[in-house]
Design a protein around this motif. Structure first.
Motif, PDB file in Angstrom:
ATOM      1  N   GLN A 197      29.802  62.875  34.100  1.00  0.00           N
ATOM      2  CA  GLN A 197      28.756  62.012  34.620  1.00  0.00           C
ATOM      3  C   GLN A 197      28.383  60.965  33.569  1.00  0.00           C
ATOM      4  O   GLN A 197      28.184  61.289  32.404  1.00  0.00           O
ATOM      5  N   VAL A 198      28.323  59.715  33.987  1.00  0.00           N
ATOM      6  CA  VAL A 198      27.947  58.624  33.104  1.00  0.00           C
ATOM      7  C   VAL A 198      26.686  57.969  33.660  1.00  0.00           C
ATOM      8  O   VAL A 198      26.635  57.607  34.830  1.00  0.00           O
ATOM      9  N   GLN A 199      25.687  57.852  32.819  1.00  0.00           N
ATOM     10  CA  GLN A 199      24.467  57.152  33.221  1.00  0.00           C
ATOM     11  C   GLN A 199      24.425  55.795  32.533  1.00  0.00           C
ATOM     12  O   GLN A 199      24.731  55.686  31.328  1.00  0.00           O
ATOM     13  N   LEU A 200      24.052  54.778  33.297  1.00  0.00           N
ATOM     14  CA  LEU A 200      23.982  53.413  32.792  1.00  0.00           C
ATOM     15  C   LEU A 200      22.579  52.874  33.049  1.00  0.00           C
ATOM     16  O   LEU A 200      22.067  52.975  34.166  1.00  0.00           O
ATOM     17  N   VAL A 201      21.977  52.301  32.031  1.00  0.00           N
ATOM     18  CA  VAL A 201      20.633  51.750  32.162  1.00  0.00           C
ATOM     19  C   VAL A 201      20.641  50.303  31.674  1.00  0.00           C
ATOM     20  O   VAL A 201      20.881  50.041  30.494  1.00  0.00           O
ATOM     21  N   GLU A 202      20.369  49.386  32.610  1.00  0.00           N
ATOM     22  CA  GLU A 202      20.320  47.972  32.265  1.00  0.00           C
ATOM     23  C   GLU A 202      18.913  47.571  31.837  1.00  0.00           C
ATOM     24  O   GLU A 202      17.919  48.163  32.279  1.00  0.00           O
ATOM     25  N   THR A 214      35.251  55.305  25.059  1.00  0.00           N
ATOM     26  CA  THR A 214      36.023  56.222  25.904  1.00  0.00           C
ATOM     27  C   THR A 214      36.075  55.729  27.354  1.00  0.00           C
ATOM     28  O   THR A 214      36.746  56.334  28.189  1.00  0.00           O
ATOM     29  N   ILE A 215      35.371  54.660  27.643  1.00  0.00           N
ATOM     30  CA  ILE A 215      35.309  54.124  29.000  1.00  0.00           C
ATOM     31  C   ILE A 215      36.402  53.077  29.166  1.00  0.00           C
ATOM     32  O   ILE A 215      36.521  52.163  28.354  1.00  0.00           O
ATOM     33  N   ASN A 216      37.190  53.203  30.211  1.00  0.00           N
ATOM     34  CA  ASN A 216      38.331  52.319  30.406  1.00  0.00           C
ATOM     35  C   ASN A 216      37.905  50.847  30.469  1.00  0.00           C
ATOM     36  O   ASN A 216      38.491  49.995  29.808  1.00  0.00           O
ATOM     37  N   HIS A 217      36.912  50.572  31.313  1.00  0.00           N
ATOM     38  CA  HIS A 217      36.414  49.214  31.383  1.00  0.00           C
ATOM     39  C   HIS A 217      34.965  49.235  31.830  1.00  0.00           C
ATOM     40  O   HIS A 217      34.558  50.095  32.613  1.00  0.00           O
ATOM     41  N   MET A 218      34.228  48.256  31.349  1.00  0.00           N
ATOM     42  CA  MET A 218      32.842  48.074  31.749  1.00  0.00           C
ATOM     43  C   MET A 218      32.672  46.649  32.252  1.00  0.00           C
ATOM     44  O   MET A 218      33.312  45.728  31.738  1.00  0.00           O
ATOM     45  N   GLU A 242      21.391  28.966  40.120  1.00  0.00           N
ATOM     46  CA  GLU A 242      22.345  29.759  40.896  1.00  0.00           C
ATOM     47  C   GLU A 242      22.780  31.044  40.182  1.00  0.00           C
ATOM     48  O   GLU A 242      23.488  31.864  40.762  1.00  0.00           O
ATOM     49  N   ASP A 243      22.342  31.234  38.944  1.00  0.00           N
ATOM     50  CA  ASP A 243      22.583  32.500  38.249  1.00  0.00           C
ATOM     51  C   ASP A 243      21.546  33.559  38.622  1.00  0.00           C
ATOM     52  O   ASP A 243      21.669  34.720  38.219  1.00  0.00           O
ATOM     53  N   THR A 244      20.536  33.153  39.377  1.00  0.00           N
ATOM     54  CA  THR A 244      19.507  34.095  39.814  1.00  0.00           C
ATOM     55  C   THR A 244      20.126  35.203  40.655  1.00  0.00           C
ATOM     56  O   THR A 244      20.826  34.931  41.632  1.00  0.00           O
ATOM     57  N   ALA A 245      19.873  36.456  40.266  1.00  0.00           N
ATOM     58  CA  ALA A 245      20.470  37.604  40.951  1.00  0.00           C
ATOM     59  C   ALA A 245      19.989  38.884  40.286  1.00  0.00           C
ATOM     60  O   ALA A 245      19.399  38.843  39.200  1.00  0.00           O
ATOM     61  N   VAL A 246      20.290  39.994  40.932  1.00  0.00           N
ATOM     62  CA  VAL A 246      20.175  41.289  40.268  1.00  0.00           C
ATOM     63  C   VAL A 246      21.519  41.560  39.606  1.00  0.00           C
ATOM     64  O   VAL A 246      22.566  41.475  40.252  1.00  0.00           O
ATOM     65  N   TYR A 247      21.479  41.846  38.335  1.00  0.00           N
ATOM     66  CA  TYR A 247      22.696  42.089  37.557  1.00  0.00           C
ATOM     67  C   TYR A 247      22.871  43.595  37.372  1.00  0.00           C
ATOM     68  O   TYR A 247      21.941  44.292  36.939  1.00  0.00           O
ATOM     69  N   TYR A 248      24.082  44.060  37.700  1.00  0.00           N
ATOM     70  CA  TYR A 248      24.403  45.476  37.642  1.00  0.00           C
ATOM     71  C   TYR A 248      25.488  45.744  36.599  1.00  0.00           C
ATOM     72  O   TYR A 248      26.470  45.001  36.503  1.00  0.00           O
ATOM     73  N   CYS A 249      25.328  46.840  35.901  1.00  0.00           N
ATOM     74  CA  CYS A 249      26.344  47.311  34.964  1.00  0.00           C
ATOM     75  C   CYS A 249      27.227  48.327  35.684  1.00  0.00           C
ATOM     76  O   CYS A 249      26.729  49.148  36.480  1.00  0.00           O
ATOM     77  N   PHE A 250      28.514  48.286  35.413  1.00  0.00           N
ATOM     78  CA  PHE A 250      29.504  49.163  36.040  1.00  0.00           C
ATOM     79  C   PHE A 250      30.403  49.743  34.959  1.00  0.00           C
ATOM     80  O   PHE A 250      30.771  49.032  34.008  1.00  0.00           O
ATOM     81  N   ALA A 251      30.755  51.022  35.138  1.00  0.00           N
ATOM     82  CA  ALA A 251      31.691  51.666  34.206  1.00  0.00           C
ATOM     83  C   ALA A 251      32.797  52.355  34.989  1.00  0.00           C
ATOM     84  O   ALA A 251      32.523  53.112  35.923  1.00  0.00           O
ATOM     85  N   GLY A 252      34.034  52.079  34.600  1.00  0.00           N
ATOM     86  CA  GLY A 252      35.179  52.767  35.164  1.00  0.00           C
ATOM     87  C   GLY A 252      35.662  53.779  34.150  1.00  0.00           C
ATOM     88  O   GLY A 252      36.209  53.386  33.108  1.00  0.00           O
ATOM     89  N   TRP A 253      35.437  55.060  34.411  1.00  0.00           N
ATOM     90  CA  TRP A 253      35.717  56.139  33.447  1.00  0.00           C
ATOM     91  C   TRP A 253      36.643  57.132  34.110  1.00  0.00           C
ATOM     92  O   TRP A 253      36.258  57.803  35.062  1.00  0.00           O
ATOM     93  N   ASN A 254      37.863  57.223  33.564  1.00  0.00           N
ATOM     94  CA  ASN A 254      38.919  57.989  34.205  1.00  0.00           C
ATOM     95  C   ASN A 254      39.094  57.452  35.628  1.00  0.00           C
ATOM     96  O   ASN A 254      39.328  56.286  35.811  1.00  0.00           O
ATOM     97  N   VAL A 255      38.968  58.263  36.645  1.00  0.00           N
ATOM     98  CA  VAL A 255      39.139  57.775  38.023  1.00  0.00           C
ATOM     99  C   VAL A 255      37.800  57.581  38.721  1.00  0.00           C
ATOM    100  O   VAL A 255      37.756  57.295  39.909  1.00  0.00           O
ATOM    101  N   LEU A 256      36.725  57.706  37.972  1.00  0.00           N
ATOM    102  CA  LEU A 256      35.395  57.630  38.565  1.00  0.00           C
ATOM    103  C   LEU A 256      34.725  56.296  38.250  1.00  0.00           C
ATOM    104  O   LEU A 256      35.072  55.633  37.270  1.00  0.00           O
TER     105      LEU A 256
END
Length: 115
Positions: free
Chosen positions: A1-6, A30-34, A88-102
């Motif tokens: 389980q990976v927790q991400l806090v922006e 250890t995270i493949n891509h963020m 136009e950059d106004t938005a909610v920005y989300y962080c994402f992590a691809g860890w193994n296959v999850l």
């Protein structure tokens, strides 16, 4: 389980800068891509920037030259430095992590660019 806090979202004037942070609960090397995504009401979530464990970076054309994604392994945090902000950059920005296959998402941070 990976927790991400922006964090770091705020109201900023056009032309201003913000630095978003995404703190991960595990070692980011250890995270493949963020990634950073953003979403506005009524639109699909769109990819803004990517950083891989090897240091490769990718940017959407709309932010290239203005935004920079980086990681701090000691703090297990990924950043998105945003300069020359536009309405136009106004938005909610989300962080994402691809860890193994999850895949893991943060809850988002709101960026509003307005005068």
């Amino acid at each position: 389980q990976v927790q991400l806090v922006e964090s770091g979202g705020a109201l900023v004037q056009p032309g201003g800068s913000l630095n978003l942070s995404c703190a991960a609960s595990i070692k980011i090397d250890t995270i493949n891509h963020m990634r950073w995504y953003r979403q506005t009401p009524g639109k699909q979530r769109e990819l803004v920037a990517t950083i891989t464990s090897s240091g490769y970076t990718y940017y959407d054309d709309s932010v290239k030259g203005r935004f920079t994604i980086s990681g701090d392994n000691a703090k297990n945090t990924v950043y998105l430095q945003m300069n020359s902000l536009k309405p136009e950059d106004t938005a909610v920005y989300y962080c994402f992590a691809g860890w193994n296959v999850l895949e893991y998402w943060g809850k988002g941070t709101l960026v509003t660019v307005s005068s």
